[in-house]
Structures are given as structure tokens and as C-alpha cells.
Design an enzyme around this catalytic site. Sequence first.
Site, PDB file in Angstrom:
ATOM      1  N   ASN A 238      42.938  44.251 -24.712  1.00 42.78           N
ATOM      2  CA  ASN A 238      41.754  44.922 -24.194  1.00 42.78           C
ATOM      3  C   ASN A 238      40.721  44.883 -25.313  1.00 42.78           C
ATOM      4  OD1 ASN A 238      39.814  46.567 -23.130  1.00 42.78           O
ATOM      5  ND2 ASN A 238      41.205  48.220 -22.552  1.00 42.78           N
TER       6      ASN A 238
ATOM      7  N   ARG B 162      42.280  42.174 -20.213  1.00 41.95           N
ATOM      8  CA  ARG B 162      41.547  43.057 -19.311  1.00 41.95           C
ATOM      9  C   ARG B 162      40.086  42.635 -19.376  1.00 41.95           C
ATOM     10  NH1 ARG B 162      39.010  48.568 -19.844  1.00 41.95           N
ATOM     11  NH2 ARG B 162      38.990  49.294 -17.693  1.00 41.95           N
TER      12      ARG B 162
ATOM     13  N   HIS C  63      38.063  50.106 -12.191  1.00 44.43           N
ATOM     14  CA  HIS C  63      39.421  50.679 -12.202  1.00 44.43           C
ATOM     15  C   HIS C  63      40.332  49.981 -11.189  1.00 44.43           C
ATOM     16  CE1 HIS C  63      37.950  54.903 -13.708  1.00 44.43           C
ATOM     17  NE2 HIS C  63      38.260  54.117 -14.729  1.00 44.43           N
TER      18      HIS C  63
ATOM     19  N   HIS D 149      41.709  58.279  -9.313  1.00 44.24           N
ATOM     20  CA  HIS D 149      42.000  57.932 -10.713  1.00 44.24           C
ATOM     21  C   HIS D 149      41.096  58.812 -11.569  1.00 44.24           C
ATOM     22  CE1 HIS D 149      42.656  54.940 -14.117  1.00 44.24           C
ATOM     23  NE2 HIS D 149      41.634  55.669 -14.540  1.00 44.24           N
ATOM     24  N   LEU D 150      41.688  59.834 -12.187  1.00 44.65           N
ATOM     25  CA  LEU D 150      40.889  60.823 -12.914  1.00 44.65           C
ATOM     26  C   LEU D 150      41.222  60.797 -14.398  1.00 44.65           C
ATOM     27  CD1 LEU D 150      41.483  63.798 -10.406  1.00 44.65           C
ATOM     28  CD2 LEU D 150      39.676  62.051 -10.316  1.00 44.65           C
ATOM     29  N   GLY D 151      40.500  59.988 -15.136  1.00 39.90           N
ATOM     30  CA  GLY D 151      40.647  59.957 -16.591  1.00 39.90           C
ATOM     31  C   GLY D 151      39.323  60.375 -17.186  1.00 39.90           C
TER      32      GLY D 151
ATOM     33  N   GLY E 207      36.946  58.327 -17.592  1.00 39.42           N
ATOM     34  CA  GLY E 207      36.184  57.751 -16.477  1.00 39.42           C
ATOM     35  C   GLY E 207      36.964  58.063 -15.211  1.00 39.42           C
TER      36      GLY E 207
ATOM     37  N   ARG F  78      30.041  61.205 -18.003  1.00 37.64           N
ATOM     38  CA  ARG F  78      29.113  60.557 -17.066  1.00 37.64           C
ATOM     39  C   ARG F  78      28.791  61.491 -15.904  1.00 37.64           C
ATOM     40  NH1 ARG F  78      32.802  55.593 -16.435  1.00 37.64           N
ATOM     41  NH2 ARG F  78      32.742  54.743 -18.536  1.00 37.64           N
TER      42      ARG F  78
ATOM     43  N   ARG G 247      41.444  69.427 -20.788  1.00 31.29           N
ATOM     44  CA  ARG G 247      42.291  70.524 -21.276  1.00 31.29           C
ATOM     45  C   ARG G 247      41.435  71.658 -21.840  1.00 31.29           C
ATOM     46  NH1 ARG G 247      46.053  66.319 -24.245  1.00 31.29           N
ATOM     47  NH2 ARG G 247      43.987  65.418 -24.238  1.00 31.29           N
TER      48      ARG G 247
ATOM     49  N   GLY H 208      44.845  60.324 -16.784  1.00 32.92           N
ATOM     50  CA  GLY H 208      45.028  61.483 -17.677  1.00 32.92           C
ATOM     51  C   GLY H 208      44.948  62.837 -16.994  1.00 32.92           C
TER      52      GLY H 208
ATOM     53  N   GLY I  60      44.515  63.368 -13.528  1.00 32.77           N
ATOM     54  CA  GLY I  60      45.262  63.350 -12.275  1.00 32.77           C
ATOM     55  C   GLY I  60      46.759  63.539 -12.469  1.00 32.77           C
TER      56      GLY I  60
ATOM     57  N   GLU J   1      47.914  50.480 -16.638  1.00 29.30           N
ATOM     58  CA  GLU J   1      47.096  49.272 -16.485  1.00 29.30           C
ATOM     59  C   GLU J   1      47.657  48.102 -17.287  1.00 29.30           C
ATOM     60  OE1 GLU J   1      43.412  51.833 -17.026  1.00 29.30           O
ATOM     61  OE2 GLU J   1      42.571  50.151 -15.913  1.00 29.30           O
TER      62      GLU J   1
HETATM   63  P1  AMP Z   1      42.515  58.949 -19.610  1.00 30.07           P
HETATM   64  O1  AMP Z   1      41.109  58.404 -19.687  1.00 30.07           O
HETATM   65  O2  AMP Z   1      43.267  58.470 -18.417  1.00 30.07           O
HETATM   66  O3  AMP Z   1      43.274  58.784 -20.896  1.00 30.07           O
HETATM   67  O4  AMP Z   1      42.358  60.538 -19.406  1.00 30.07           O
HETATM   68  C1  AMP Z   1      41.697  61.354 -20.326  1.00 30.07           C
HETATM   69  C2  AMP Z   1      41.549  62.743 -19.727  1.00 30.07           C
HETATM   70  O5  AMP Z   1      42.836  63.254 -19.386  1.00 30.07           O
HETATM   71  C3  AMP Z   1      40.909  63.767 -20.665  1.00 30.07           C
HETATM   72  O6  AMP Z   1      39.903  64.495 -19.958  1.00 30.07           O
HETATM   73  C4  AMP Z   1      42.046  64.692 -21.012  1.00 30.07           C
HETATM   74  O7  AMP Z   1      41.595  65.990 -21.212  1.00 30.07           O
HETATM   75  C5  AMP Z   1      42.906  64.625 -19.775  1.00 30.07           C
HETATM   76  N1  AMP Z   1      44.280  65.037 -20.068  1.00 30.07           N
HETATM   77  C6  AMP Z   1      45.190  64.389 -20.807  1.00 30.07           C
HETATM   78  N2  AMP Z   1      46.326  65.126 -20.923  1.00 30.07           N
HETATM   79  C7  AMP Z   1      46.098  66.265 -20.237  1.00 30.07           C
HETATM   80  C8  AMP Z   1      46.857  67.445 -19.979  1.00 30.07           C
HETATM   81  N3  AMP Z   1      48.102  67.589 -20.435  1.00 30.07           N
HETATM   82  N4  AMP Z   1      46.296  68.400 -19.210  1.00 30.07           N
HETATM   83  C9  AMP Z   1      45.050  68.258 -18.732  1.00 30.07           C
HETATM   84  N5  AMP Z   1      44.283  67.195 -18.952  1.00 30.07           N
HETATM   85  C10 AMP Z   1      44.790  66.210 -19.687  1.00 30.07           C
END
Ligand code: AMP
Length: 386
Positions: free
Chosen positions: A7, A78, A167, A195-197, A199, A228, A270, A316, A318, A370
Site C-alpha cells: 500500500n 492497493r 473501500h 465500513h466504519l473506520g 474513513g 471528513r 474511543r 475499526g 464497526g 483488505e
Molecule cells: P480504521 O480506519 O478501520 O483503522 O478505524 C479507525 C477507527 O476505529 C478510529 O476512529 C478508532 O477510534 C476506532 N476504533 C478502533 N478500536 C476501537 C475500539 N476498541 N472501540 C471503539 N473504536 C475503536
Amino acid sequence: MLVLVINSGSSSLKYQVRDVAAGTVLTEGLIEKIGMGNGGGGDGEIEGPRDHAEALELVDAAIHQELGGLELGAVGHRVVHGGERFAEPVLIDNEITRAIERLNPLAPLHNPANVLGIRAITRKWPDMPQVAVFDTAFHRTLPEHAWRYAVPDELYTNHGIRRYGFHGTSHEYVARRSAALLDLPPEEFDGVIAHLGNGASVTAIRGGQSVDTSMGFTPLEGLVMGTRSGDLDPSILVFLGRAGWTPEDIDSMLNRESGLKGLAGNNDMRTVVEAAESGDAKAAMALAVASYRLAKYIGGYHVAVGGAKALVFTAGIGENSSQFRALVADRLGALGIELDAGLNAKRSREPRVISAPSSAIPVLVVPTDEERAIAEATAAVVGSNR
Ligand code: AMP
């Protein structure tokens, strides 16, 4: 087959070596500060690699040190933007590399960096099969009524302004795993995947294919994300432009200062959940805005799909935030969706059902991966081209 998954970003290179058959990660790492020099040469500052070719030398050395003289079978990249051309992963040759490069205007931050990664590998290992796996490809099945913006046709024909979606690798992988969890063939899966990260995007899946997705021309459209804004009235941009904001000011505000960060002062879910639980009104409001926006999309996509058979959370937030999942589910009573509080609170790395038996449709948590999806796609493309 051992696949090196790359990546490549403008100043970073993330890698994993995967054993595709075993589904395992043999080693992984991140090279940062590419092309950034030593940042002033103060104490303890590490000089970054000069360019992507030097970064690749570091990756090669690290892999060698970890794994000795193993034989890589292929490299999977990627690639963020596949435009209208790429609906599937492809074996890379010079023509494909140039085609990815021609898409640079659509993804000016990402595609040029992806091409640098591809060219560095081509130079170092000219005979290594390389596969491009596109973030947009899964959404090439969107019907025209879903990908069109209601603007003069010339914007689409001359500038490619339409909805592409992102995504895709994650949504496709999670759709397949969700179907498996429900004992359905992938082509019979109708559902909504969130998909809740950092992004975030939500996709409507009908018959295993993407029929709508919340990100559009760029990853800015749709949900409230870490930094965003997601959807807003485009006239706001005109208003700000007239007030003297430059395009760069507006871009930076919408992509880096908005979302949870703009509303609650922090982009980490968090931290925002903890703040809301200890009475911070801004954090609570940010969660309300984000969960409300997502619930509206889920309702709309239930219609797009023609009746979803499942709602799936991934990435993350989700996968990990039972609190955010509960906030969203609480807004979905009209669809008959009901979580089981105990199942929702349970922590696990396995795909699982978190809804109550009385829920109209099952709600699932399905971890995304991914890199695994890219490694599998790479092995499949290389296998079919032998
Ligand atoms: P990602 O982009 O998929 O790595 O997701 C990042 C997001 O996941 C961030 O907003 C983190 O705060 C959230 N996240 C990761 N671990 C946790 C957790 N144990 N509880 C709540 N949110 C989390």
C-alpha cells in the site's frame, strides 16, 4: 503462494507478506517519511528513504531479515482509483501502469504514489508478477441512476465527474464473508454493509453486487467520518469561496478538520465515546449526528437493495464500538432491527451475529481484512494468467 501486499502512499509504504493458502501474515511493516530527508537533523531523527525505490530496499532487507531467503510469488498493490476502466483486479504491465497514471487527476494524492510503488518493484524485480487491486472496482456495477450527479452532462463527459465509490475491496470481502456466515452463496446476498473506520462508507449490496455506495467522486461524500464532513450543501463551498477561502483551504477544512474532529474536537471514536459518557455535550452531539446520518443511509439502502437480508458492521469502529453500533441500531426500529445487548457487547475477532432473534433481519459484525483480500485476488489473477 507468498504475496507481498503493498500500500504505497506519497510518503509511506505499508507492506505485508502473506501466505495465501494458509491465510496468514508472515511479516509486515511500515516505511515512513519517504522523501522527507531528516527533517532538520535533530537528535534521534531518522533519515527517511530518499524515494520509493530506497523504501523498497528497506522493505526487502526487512523481509530478508525476518524470513530469510523465501521466494515471493507475486506483488499485489492497493490502487485507489481504477476509474471507469477497471472493474476487476488486473495483471500489471506497462500499459496498465500508464492507464493508472492517466487516472492521476481523479486521485491526485493516491494514484501517483501507487504508480511509484509499481515502478519501484518493476525496476527491482522485472520478472515479478504484479497485480493492481482497485478500491473503486467493486462499485463498477452501480446502475447509472446511482452514479450520476444531476449536473450538466458535459461535467461527466469532459471531466469524468460522477460517483465512483471507494473501500470496494473491503465491501466485497465483507459481503462474501457475510454471505458465508448466513449460509448463502455470495450471489444471493442482499444487504447493507457499513465500513466504519477513520474513513467510512456504506454500501448497498444486491445479489452480491454493489448497487449504491455513500462515497462518490472522492471519498469525501456520504457519512460523517473521523476528519471528513461527508454530505453537505455544495453552496457552502461557493459561499466560502466568495468569502475568500482558497480551494486548498476548503479542501483541508472538509477533509482534515471536519467530521468527529470538527464536531467534538477529536477524530478517535474511543475518545469521543468516552467523552460523551462522561457528560461532554459536544461529543454526544457528534455521535448523534454521525449515527443519524448513517441510519438515514441504511434506511435508503434498504430500499435500494429491495429489502436487505442483513445489516453488517465492519472496520475499526464497526468491529469494536458496541456503543456506536447501539446508537445506530436504536434509530432503526422502523426497519424492525433490534440488537441483543449481550451479543453486541461481546468482544471477538470472529464474524458474528449481534441481533436479537426477534430482529426483522440479522445484524452482523464481520471483521474486514483488505490485505488478505488483495493477496487472494493477486494469487487468483496470477494463477489464471499462467
Ligand atoms: P480504521 O480506519 O478501520 O483503522 O478505524 C479507525 C477507527 O476505529 C478510529 O476512529 C478508532 O477510534 C476506532 N476504533 C478502533 N478500536 C476501537 C475500539 N476498541 N472501540 C471503539 N473504536 C475503536
